[in-house]
Design a protein around this motif. Structure first.
Motif, PDB file in Angstrom:
ATOM      1  N   GLY A   1       1.371   3.396   3.170  1.00 47.61           N
ATOM      2  CA  GLY A   1       0.907   3.346   1.781  1.00 47.61           C
ATOM      3  C   GLY A   1      -0.243   2.369   1.633  1.00 47.61           C
ATOM      4  N   THR A   2      -0.044   1.387   0.766  1.00 45.77           N
ATOM      5  CA  THR A   2      -1.094   0.380   0.549  1.00 45.77           C
ATOM      6  C   THR A   2      -0.816  -0.910   1.307  1.00 45.77           C
ATOM      7  N   LEU A   3       0.137  -0.854   2.237  1.00 42.73           N
ATOM      8  CA  LEU A   3       0.491  -2.042   3.001  1.00 42.73           C
ATOM      9  C   LEU A   3       0.047  -1.891   4.457  1.00 42.73           C
ATOM     10  N   ALA A   4      -0.476  -2.971   4.996  1.00 42.38           N
ATOM     11  CA  ALA A   4      -0.806  -3.020   6.418  1.00 42.38           C
ATOM     12  C   ALA A   4       0.106  -4.041   7.079  1.00 42.38           C
ATOM     13  N   PHE A   5       0.659  -3.679   8.216  1.00 45.99           N
ATOM     14  CA  PHE A   5       1.543  -4.569   8.968  1.00 45.99           C
ATOM     15  C   PHE A   5       0.815  -4.928  10.266  1.00 45.99           C
ATOM     16  N   MET A   6       0.530  -6.215  10.398  1.00 46.15           N
ATOM     17  CA  MET A   6      -0.385  -6.654  11.443  1.00 46.15           C
ATOM     18  C   MET A   6       0.260  -7.737  12.304  1.00 46.15           C
TER      19      MET A   6
ATOM     20  N   TYR B   1       3.691 -13.562  14.923  1.00 45.24           N
ATOM     21  CA  TYR B   1       4.140 -13.185  13.587  1.00 45.24           C
ATOM     22  C   TYR B   1       3.826 -11.728  13.274  1.00 45.24           C
ATOM     23  N   LEU B   2       4.737 -11.080  12.550  1.00 43.71           N
ATOM     24  CA  LEU B   2       4.431  -9.829  11.872  1.00 43.71           C
ATOM     25  C   LEU B   2       3.977 -10.213  10.467  1.00 43.71           C
ATOM     26  N   THR B   3       2.747  -9.878  10.140  1.00 44.55           N
ATOM     27  CA  THR B   3       2.160 -10.275   8.868  1.00 44.55           C
ATOM     28  C   THR B   3       1.966  -9.039   8.001  1.00 44.55           C
ATOM     29  N   VAL B   4       2.339  -9.145   6.732  1.00 41.77           N
ATOM     30  CA  VAL B   4       2.228  -8.035   5.798  1.00 41.77           C
ATOM     31  C   VAL B   4       0.994  -8.261   4.923  1.00 41.77           C
ATOM     32  N   ILE B   5       0.129  -7.236   4.874  1.00 42.03           N
ATOM     33  CA  ILE B   5      -1.125  -7.318   4.145  1.00 42.03           C
ATOM     34  C   ILE B   5      -1.122  -6.316   2.996  1.00 42.03           C
TER      35      ILE B   5
ATOM     36  N   GLN C   1      -2.914 -11.330   2.430  1.00 38.89           N
ATOM     37  CA  GLN C   1      -1.641 -11.562   3.092  1.00 38.89           C
ATOM     38  C   GLN C   1      -0.567 -11.863   2.052  1.00 38.89           C
ATOM     39  N   ILE C   2       0.571 -11.155   2.153  1.00 44.55           N
ATOM     40  CA  ILE C   2       1.640 -11.375   1.160  1.00 44.55           C
ATOM     41  C   ILE C   2       2.976 -11.750   1.791  1.00 44.55           C
ATOM     42  N   GLY C   3       3.120 -11.605   3.095  1.00 44.01           N
ATOM     43  CA  GLY C   3       4.393 -11.953   3.722  1.00 44.01           C
ATOM     44  C   GLY C   3       4.264 -12.022   5.223  1.00 44.01           C
ATOM     45  N   HIS C   4       5.235 -12.693   5.871  1.00 46.61           N
ATOM     46  CA  HIS C   4       5.220 -12.759   7.325  1.00 46.61           C
ATOM     47  C   HIS C   4       6.580 -13.202   7.831  1.00 46.61           C
TER      48      HIS C   4
END
Length: 972
Positions: free
Chosen positions: A67-72, A77-81, A91-94
């Motif tokens: 969707g509109t989220l990127a997981f990087m 770390y797994l970072t949520v964009i 960046q909104i979460g990790h």
């Protein structure tokens, strides 16, 4: 393929696990904690461990879109964009499932499946994207992962393909495995087949009709090394490293074959498919768009510059999301595939070598990766990149509105607008600058083996960035305008993301040399009560009116390369420079005012030059050949003669003759006409001559190599030199000097050998004057000899008894500088111990105190009456009282488990960046008894800074970490 920590680290880890006490349910490792590696008992031992707050950066290998989220992946770390606004991803979460670096991410439903190298496959709930949570773990190698149905197919490096059941995501379990040829690093699944890329092991096709028993049914070797893979219809598209994009027919899985290829300029690492095109992540800065309308004839139709280290690409609608191992996430509009344009990016450093903090902003140095980044930590839990500039810095010091970046040299960056940093000054240092300190308009440089360098950078500018900034921002509200701006930038600066013109063009406000202290002293020349010495790449003037206490009174700005020899005649000093053996130059220095020596002329020679001497109005310079240079007018030296030699090493003048030591022996030249020197005599010394000195009718020649000796040669008839004396006593010599009845020979690594030459026919060694360094030059003046002893400085010995020199004075400036801190009128320089330098007069810094019980010092921090030193040997933190700067005294020590890299002080706490053992928190409430009260484990902590109760950590692979000490620590 290396996918984990070094073997020694793994062995240490295994030993720690085996040694850990078994108490309850796996007290050593917990699958849900942030960090895998802990030393047993530490958590129980400490009560004030820093708590994780935020993170940004690390090695970025992969991205997945939902969707509109990127997981990087960012480091471990797994970072949520949030990419809902493509121009401004945020960046909104990790979450950090382990300390293994994230290699790949696959998404399925509410779960992210993370391949974490040697640490295994982790299952992470992303039902709440702002708070991802580890729910499952399957150990074993994991490099790439694809999830289909109830199975995760994992490319596991040299373990091949692993099949893991994820029917229950909280309890993943391996059910099948196949050991492929080569290192399995990519996998795609279609129907009953898994398509595996294995680098040099090629392209492998496995049947997974029974997932518990995968079996290989076909294979082939594409151009280059097989990296990433995507499958569509009857074709597999393989990113083949330096082979570009390979297209392989898989219509018959048992017999795959290549039907087409498209070469890419660099290294094709990843590939994604969309709309009849293949999007190839071509590492080292480009995303290539390749039309695959005809798979047998693929053709590139577009490209766009992306950050260095481009690694992975995924497609979502009209956007390509591209990761750079070194820089961050780029969002590329592909609405027109022939003209892709980067419209947004999330800056994040791959690794952080050093950092500085000021208010809400952090400035991070990323070393060879080439970008100095500005990161906002206004919200410490969600740091975000706001600016960058192309500076290959491994150290930064902040003194607003400027940032002083160490790149081996010094670059000055204006940060009046942190989002648009601008380079404004450059200074080429003689050594390799690693750290700086700033006081007013003076910048103090820890310049490695060049010691302490002091330069002035006038702070008379506002520091405002010019309109022609060399950085790009992406805060525009209008997407179309942003795309147009990026396209214009690309047209103006093809292939460049951060414009970096040459240094000479870029800066107009370069720092100016002020003072210097330190480095080797190899060459010394005496004139009356002054000694002229090299101090690394400087000419330094010492007052030796009291030989027991030589004093630095003046010095030049640094020369471009090392000083080989110095000669003084009248009001001029002639300095011989060797340019790495390729060429040489002579610098003419006016010493009319010894406190302010200044270069007035220079003369370039064709090859490297080891020695020279002055006689009358001529300068005789040895290179591979002998050059005669007129200095009748010292400010306009002119070459008047030259003669060929076999690697000249030393020269002495006596009357109308020049005596030259070269690779063949002793040569005698008539210089009655200096413009046409003519060889008139020769003596073969078998091993080649190293140095020569003349006294009366004798030449004293040192021989080098296997036949090393002191030879006494009669030159009563210069055309027929004859050996009359010989003494075999040493291996290698660099310079010889004579006094009445004695010869003093410098022998590197030993000192000075003293020979009686009262009877030239029987030279006899009578004494050995030991020096601790590398004795390269010895000069006699009056009743003293002066020895240039390399890293041990200038040694002065009394010749009251010429056969028994007694050391009476030393000038030993610091020989190595790793870090420097300035407080008040003192600079504290560490490296080879700690040196306290008075900078009351920055032009002639003077060492007033030192502490040498510790040698390999990495960093220093000053607080009150104490200096806190981190050391490599012994490893740990040393506390030094500097209440009396002339007599620093060690009062406390705390041994850390790895090696003390960097140090910061706040209130009663010292924070030590201790490599693979993270950040150690040490209470120094009692400086005599430092005690560790907390720690936080990281991959490899390099640097630490403190602001309020936040701790900022530069980590080798995880980028920037933000930690918070508990609320009991209140810093105003």
């Amino acid at each position: 393929m290396r996918i984990g920590r070094p073997l020694w680290f793994v062995c240490l880890f295994a030993w720690l696990v085996a040694s850990a006490p078994i108490t309850g349910q796996n007290s050593f490792l917990s699958p849900h904690q942030d960090h895998v590696l802990f030393v047993p008992g530490l958590i129980q031992r400490f009560s004030r461990n820093p708590q994780f707050v935020g993170h940004l950066g690390g090695e970025m290998n992969t991205v997945a879109i939902s969707g509109t989220l990127a997981f990087m992946g960012m480091g471990a770390y797994l970072t949520v964009i949030d990419a809902s606004i493509p121009i401004s991803p945020t960046q909104i979460g990790h979450v950090m499932p382990s300390s293994g670096l994230v290699q790949d991410v696959a998404l399925a439903g509410d779960y992210a499946y993370v391949a974490s190298a040697w640490a295994g496959l982790y299952v992470i709930s992303i039902a709440t994207p702002t708070a991802p949570l580890v729910v499952g773990h399957a150990p074993g190698n994991a490099v790439n992962v694809t999830v289909v149905g109830d199975y995760a197919y994992v490319a596991a490096g040299d373990d091949g393909l692993r099949v893991i059941s994820v029917a229950n995501p909280t309890a993943p379990v391996e059910v099948g495995i196949f050991d492929t040829l080569g290192n399995a690093i990519g996998v795609a699944v279609a129907g009953q087949y898994a398509y595996v890329t294995a680098e040099r092991g090629g392209f492998r096709i496995l049947s997974i009709a029974d997932p518990t028993a995968p079996v290989e049914i076909g294979s082939m070797f594409p151009r280059g090394d097989a990296q990433g893979v995507a499958v569509a219809g009857e074709y597999a598209y393989v990113a083949s490293g330096y082979g570009g994009l390979s297209i392989i027919s898989i219509a018959n899985p048992a017999a795959p074959y290549q039907v087409g290829f498209c070469d890419t300029p660099k290294f094709a690492w990843g590939v994604a498919l969309a709309g009849g095109n293949a999007y190839v992540a071509d590492s080292f800065s480009m995303l290539r768009v390749i039309s695959i309308a005809d798979p047998t004839a693929p053709v590139e139709v577009g490209s766009v510059a992306t950050p260095d280290g481009t690694k992975d690409v995924v497609m979502a609608g009209e956007y390509a999301y591209v990761t750079s191992r070194h820089d961050g996430l780029s969002v590329v509009s592909t609405a027109d595939p022939s003209a892709p344009a980067e419209i947004g990016f999330l800056r994040a450093p791959e690794m952080v070598q050093d950092l500085a903090v000021a208010g809400p902003n952090l400035y991070t140095a990323t070393g060879w990766l080439g970008n100095l980044k500005v990161i906002s930590v206004a919200n410490p839990a969600a740091p975000r990149g706001i600016g960058a500039i192309s500076v290959r810095a491994d150290g930064v010091t902040l003194a607003e509105p400027y940032l002083y970046a160490t790149t081996g040299d010094l670059e000055v960056v204006a940060i009046a607008n942190p989002a648009i940093p601008e380079g404004v000054g450059f200074y080429n240092t003689p050594g390799h600058t690693t750290n700086t300190a700033v006081a007013g308009d003076l910048v103090f440089l820890a310049d490695g083996f060049n010691g302490l360098e002091i330069v002035r950078f006038p702070r008379d500018s506002t520091g405002q960035a010019s309109s022609g900034s060399n950085s790009l921002t992406h805060d525009a509200a209008d997407l179309t305008a942003a795309v147009a701006t990026k396209a214009a930038d690309a047209a103006q600066e093809p292939g460049a993301r951060l414009f970096m013109p040459t240094i000479s063009q870029r800066f107009t406000r370069n720092p100016q040399f002020v003072g210097h202290l330190g480095d080797n002293i190899d060459t010394v020349t005496i004139s009356h009560t002054l000694a002229f010495v090299n101090m690394g790449r400087h000419l330094a003037v010492l007052d030796i009116s009291n030989p027991v206490n030589p004093l630095l009174i003046g010095q030049t700005a640094p020369f471009p390369d090392s000083v080989q020899d110095i000669e003084v005649a009248g009001e001029y000093a002639y300095v011989l420079i060797d340019h790495l053996g390729q060429s040489g130059s002579i610098r003419v220095i006016s010493i009319a005012d010894p406190t302010a020596p200044v270069e007035v002329a220079s003369y370039e020679t064709m090859t490297g030059a080891p020695a020279m001497t002055v006689a009358g109005q001529y300068l005789y310079v040895l290179s591979d050949d002998l050059y005669v240079i007129s200095i009748a007018d010292p400010v306009t030296p002119v070459q008047v003669g030259v003669i060929a030699l076999n690697h000249g090493r030393d020269v002495a003048i006596a009357g109308p003759y020049a005596y030259v030591a070269d690779g063949d022996g002793l040569r005698v030249f008539s210089i009655a006409n200096p413009a046409a020197p003519t060889q008139v005599g020769f003596y073969d010394t078998r091993g080649g001559a190293g140095s020569v000195a003349i006294a009366g009718t004798y030449a004293y020649v040192t021989e080098v190599g296997a036949y090393s000796a002191l030879r006494v040669i009669s030159i009563a008839d210069p055309t027929r030199p004859v050996q009359i004396g010989y003494c075999d006593a040493f291996w290698y010599t660099t310079r010889i000097t004579l006094t009445e009845g004695y010869a003093y020979v410098a022998e590197p690594f030993h000192g000075v050998r003293v020979f009686s030459i009262a009877n030239p026919a029987t030279p006899t060694e009578v004494w050995f004057y030991y020096t601790p360094g590398y004795s390269r030059n010895v000069t006699v003046a009056g009743e003293y000899i002066y020895v240039g002893d390399g890293p041990e400085g200038l040694r002065v010995a009394s010749l009251t008894n010429p056969a028994l020199p007694v050391e009476v004075g030393v000038y030993d400036p610091l020989s190595y500088a790793a870090d420097v801190v300035v407080v008040g009128e003192y600079a504290y320089v560490v490296g080879d111990g700690m040196h306290i330098i008075s900078i009351a007069n920055p032009r002639t810094p003077v060492e007033v105190g030192s502490y040498s019980a510790v040698r390999s010092v990495s960093a220093v921090a000053i607080a009150g009456e104490y200096a806190y030193l981190t050391t490599l040997w012994p490893t740990g933190l040393s506390v030094i009282s500097i209440a009396d700067p002339t007599a620093p005294v060690k009062v406390g020590f705390y041994e850390t488990p790895a090696y003390g890299g960097d140090v910061a002080v706040a209130e009663d706490y010292v924070f030590v960046a201790d490599g693979i053992y993270g950040v150690r928190v040490i209470s120094v409430a009692n400086p005599a008894a430092p005690v560790e009260v907390g720690f936080y484990d990281t991959y490899d902590a390099k640097n630490v800074a403190v602001e309020g109760n936040l701790i900022f950590v530069a980590d080798e692979k995880n980028g920037l970490l933000v930690l918070r000490l508990d609320d009991a620590w209140n810093v105003e």
